[in-house]
Design a protein around this motif. Structure first.
Motif, PDB file in Angstrom:
ATOM      1  N   THR A 107      -4.491   9.270  31.927  1.00 18.86           N
ATOM      2  CA  THR A 107      -3.520   9.514  30.588  1.00 18.86           C
ATOM      3  C   THR A 107      -2.840  10.770  30.841  1.00 18.86           C
ATOM      4  N   ASP A 108      -3.246  11.872  31.360  1.00 17.42           N
ATOM      5  CA  ASP A 108      -2.506  13.165  31.566  1.00 17.42           C
ATOM      6  C   ASP A 108      -1.243  12.606  32.542  1.00 17.42           C
ATOM      7  N   GLN A 109      -1.469  11.811  33.598  1.00 13.21           N
ATOM      8  CA  GLN A 109      -0.490  11.119  34.580  1.00 13.21           C
ATOM      9  C   GLN A 109       0.535  10.406  33.669  1.00 13.21           C
ATOM     10  N   GLU A 122      -0.543   9.777  24.346  1.00 16.75           N
ATOM     11  CA  GLU A 122      -0.722  11.178  24.194  1.00 16.75           C
ATOM     12  C   GLU A 122      -1.897  11.081  23.156  1.00 16.75           C
ATOM     13  N   ALA A 123      -2.111   9.940  22.232  1.00 22.37           N
ATOM     14  CA  ALA A 123      -3.295   9.836  21.502  1.00 22.37           C
ATOM     15  C   ALA A 123      -4.617   9.500  22.141  1.00 22.37           C
ATOM     16  N   VAL A 124      -4.528   8.748  23.161  1.00 22.12           N
ATOM     17  CA  VAL A 124      -5.849   8.295  23.912  1.00 22.12           C
ATOM     18  C   VAL A 124      -6.063   9.625  24.928  1.00 22.12           C
ATOM     19  N   ARG A 125      -5.153  10.429  25.364  1.00 23.23           N
ATOM     20  CA  ARG A 125      -5.221  11.722  26.114  1.00 23.23           C
ATOM     21  C   ARG A 125      -5.910  12.560  25.315  1.00 23.23           C
ATOM     22  N   GLY A 126      -5.456  12.743  24.051  1.00 20.02           N
ATOM     23  CA  GLY A 126      -6.069  14.109  23.209  1.00 20.02           C
ATOM     24  C   GLY A 126      -7.255  13.560  22.825  1.00 20.02           C
ATOM     25  N   ALA A 184      -9.488  11.944  24.548  1.00 15.43           N
ATOM     26  CA  ALA A 184     -10.301  12.015  25.939  1.00 15.43           C
ATOM     27  C   ALA A 184     -10.964  13.256  25.949  1.00 15.43           C
ATOM     28  N   HIS A 185      -9.888  14.153  25.963  1.00 12.74           N
ATOM     29  CA  HIS A 185      -9.995  15.582  26.021  1.00 12.74           C
ATOM     30  C   HIS A 185     -10.970  16.217  25.134  1.00 12.74           C
ATOM     31  N   TRP A 186     -10.772  15.889  23.693  1.00  9.96           N
ATOM     32  CA  TRP A 186     -11.701  16.025  22.642  1.00  9.96           C
ATOM     33  C   TRP A 186     -13.002  15.724  22.855  1.00  9.96           C
ATOM     34  N   ALA A 187     -13.288  14.290  23.373  1.00 11.20           N
ATOM     35  CA  ALA A 187     -14.623  13.723  23.780  1.00 11.20           C
ATOM     36  C   ALA A 187     -15.188  14.535  24.985  1.00 11.20           C
ATOM     37  N   ILE A 188     -14.659  14.841  25.951  1.00  7.35           N
ATOM     38  CA  ILE A 188     -15.167  15.564  27.176  1.00  7.35           C
ATOM     39  C   ILE A 188     -15.867  17.014  26.534  1.00  7.35           C
ATOM     40  N   GLU A 189     -14.837  17.640  25.674  1.00  4.39           N
ATOM     41  CA  GLU A 189     -15.197  19.093  25.222  1.00  4.39           C
ATOM     42  C   GLU A 189     -16.723  18.868  24.672  1.00  4.39           C
ATOM     43  N   ARG A 190     -16.665  17.856  23.584  1.00  5.82           N
ATOM     44  CA  ARG A 190     -17.442  17.584  22.729  1.00  5.82           C
ATOM     45  C   ARG A 190     -19.093  17.320  23.424  1.00  5.82           C
ATOM     46  N   GLY A 228     -20.527   5.850  16.838  1.00  6.71           N
ATOM     47  CA  GLY A 228     -19.823   5.723  15.728  1.00  6.71           C
ATOM     48  C   GLY A 228     -18.899   6.898  15.648  1.00  6.71           C
ATOM     49  N   GLN A 229     -19.135   8.037  15.836  1.00  6.33           N
ATOM     50  CA  GLN A 229     -18.329   9.155  15.785  1.00  6.33           C
ATOM     51  C   GLN A 229     -17.339   9.020  16.806  1.00  6.33           C
ATOM     52  N   LEU A 230     -17.517   8.867  18.162  1.00  3.02           N
ATOM     53  CA  LEU A 230     -16.477   8.736  19.100  1.00  3.02           C
ATOM     54  C   LEU A 230     -15.496   7.423  18.778  1.00  3.02           C
ATOM     55  N   ALA A 231     -15.909   6.605  18.289  1.00  3.64           N
ATOM     56  CA  ALA A 231     -15.197   5.284  18.000  1.00  3.64           C
ATOM     57  C   ALA A 231     -14.331   5.713  16.624  1.00  3.64           C
ATOM     58  N   ALA A 232     -14.839   6.417  15.697  1.00  2.00           N
ATOM     59  CA  ALA A 232     -14.188   6.720  14.610  1.00  2.00           C
ATOM     60  C   ALA A 232     -13.100   7.703  15.020  1.00  2.00           C
ATOM     61  N   GLU A 233     -13.277   8.727  15.691  1.00  2.27           N
ATOM     62  CA  GLU A 233     -12.279   9.607  16.113  1.00  2.27           C
ATOM     63  C   GLU A 233     -11.132   8.833  16.950  1.00  2.27           C
ATOM     64  N   TYR A 234     -11.476   7.855  17.692  1.00  7.26           N
ATOM     65  CA  TYR A 234     -10.525   7.257  18.468  1.00  7.26           C
ATOM     66  C   TYR A 234      -9.633   6.664  17.380  1.00  7.26           C
TER      67      TYR A 234
END
Lengths: 184, 184
Positions: free
Chosen positions: A120-122, A158-162, A164-170, B146-152
DNA sequence: TAATTCATGTAAATCGTTACATGATTAT
DNA sequence: ATAATCATGTAACGATTTACATGAATTA
């Protein structure tokens, strides 16, 4: 069953042959909205012509037939766009994968998420470049089509990208916390 | 064909009956990722059980059968999630409508866009509330789902919402410019 | 002239939806 | 008792995909 309306919509922008429509599905529409192969498109064009919603306006080399939308077709498309159903049908394998990600252990989930982040960055970079290139162009009818859709695609990326980065950090914080739990 | 994997993913969170799975599709999965009705789910559960990927772990009243994913099913799900295809199948009628919007004249397009803006405003508000309510909850395996999906879902809604407002402003400015063109 | 791309189609198999069907349990 | 909800299924129809098939025009 939205294929006929997808075809009418593309033909409303400008007349095209079945072959050109097929490529439009491969490039833009099929990536974000609605996929279809030539084996559905050709028969459907014949049905639309039979129903008077589209018509052959030109015959080129190699048996190529250019179709255009008729006034009846335009009316049908307008009605369809102005009367949306309460719950539209959704079937997106990519999104499904994201929804099921938590069924994996965190290490595996991180592998998948990093791959999503990278692609998604790409994608965002590419689409932004395309947008800048076309930013100067006029915004009349047919061209507006591409611009509304392109902006939609970009924001989607951009939404998916944001996310994914959020989920990774988490997930990384979680894993880090596990490892560091013994020494406070 | 992603239905079997969608089912394995839901069963990986916790065992459920076909009836409960059907409702999960109506609520969460079917809204964003993958829709399916009970008439596909029940036969597919039987196939999964026959293939050893799921099994009946409990029989309740009214012939209710609770299914759980087997180790083989978990392995299959993991493989599927870790090996994504280059081009995933997409079919989203809502997005298709947005892509075809420019086939309408600006006045009609604005009607549709305002409707989208309104419903996404509402959706974002709802999902944010739900997120705040669950923010305090622990983040262990099954709940993390649920949380990953909800955020998505939330970010997706926000993206569409942002796009709709952007498109409205753009179209309104265009129309305004037309009307004011005579008096400089 | 050989390979590639353009251009359209049909047939069989698979997949998904709609309509039909049935009966048990729980709530009013 | 009656209605609503729980719970599962089958059959027919319609839509989609995969495999097969063909040939014209262009490019190397």
């Amino acid at each position: 069953m939205s294929l006929p309306h997808a075809l009418l919509g593309l033909l409303a922008v400008r007349p095209r042959s079945g072959y050109e429509l097929t490529k439009a599905f491969e490039r833009d529409l099929g990536r974000y909205a609605w996929q279809a192969g030539h084996t559905s498109i050709y028969p459907e064009l014949n049905r639309l012509a039979g129903a008077g919603l589209a018509e052959v306006t030109h015959e080129g080399p190699r048996g190529a037939r250019t179709y255009a939308v008729t006034p009846a077709g335009r009316a049908e498309l307008r009605t369809w766009l102005l009367t949306p159903p309460k719950q539209a049908k959704v079937r997106n394998e990519q999104v499904l994968r994201m929804f099921l990600l938590s069924a994996l252990d965190p290490a595996d989930a991180l592998v998948v998420l990093r791959r999503i982040a990278e692609s998604t960055d790409q994608g965002v970079t590419e689409l932004r470049k395309i947008r800048e290139e076309h930013a100067a162009a006029p915004v009349t009818g047919a061209e507006g089509f591409g611009q509304l859709a392109a902006e939609y695609g970009l924001r989607q990326y951009e939404a998916v990208r944001g996310w994914a980065h959020w989920a990774i950090e988490r997930l990384e914080r979680e894993q880090g916390a596990d490892g560091a739990a013994e020494n406070p």
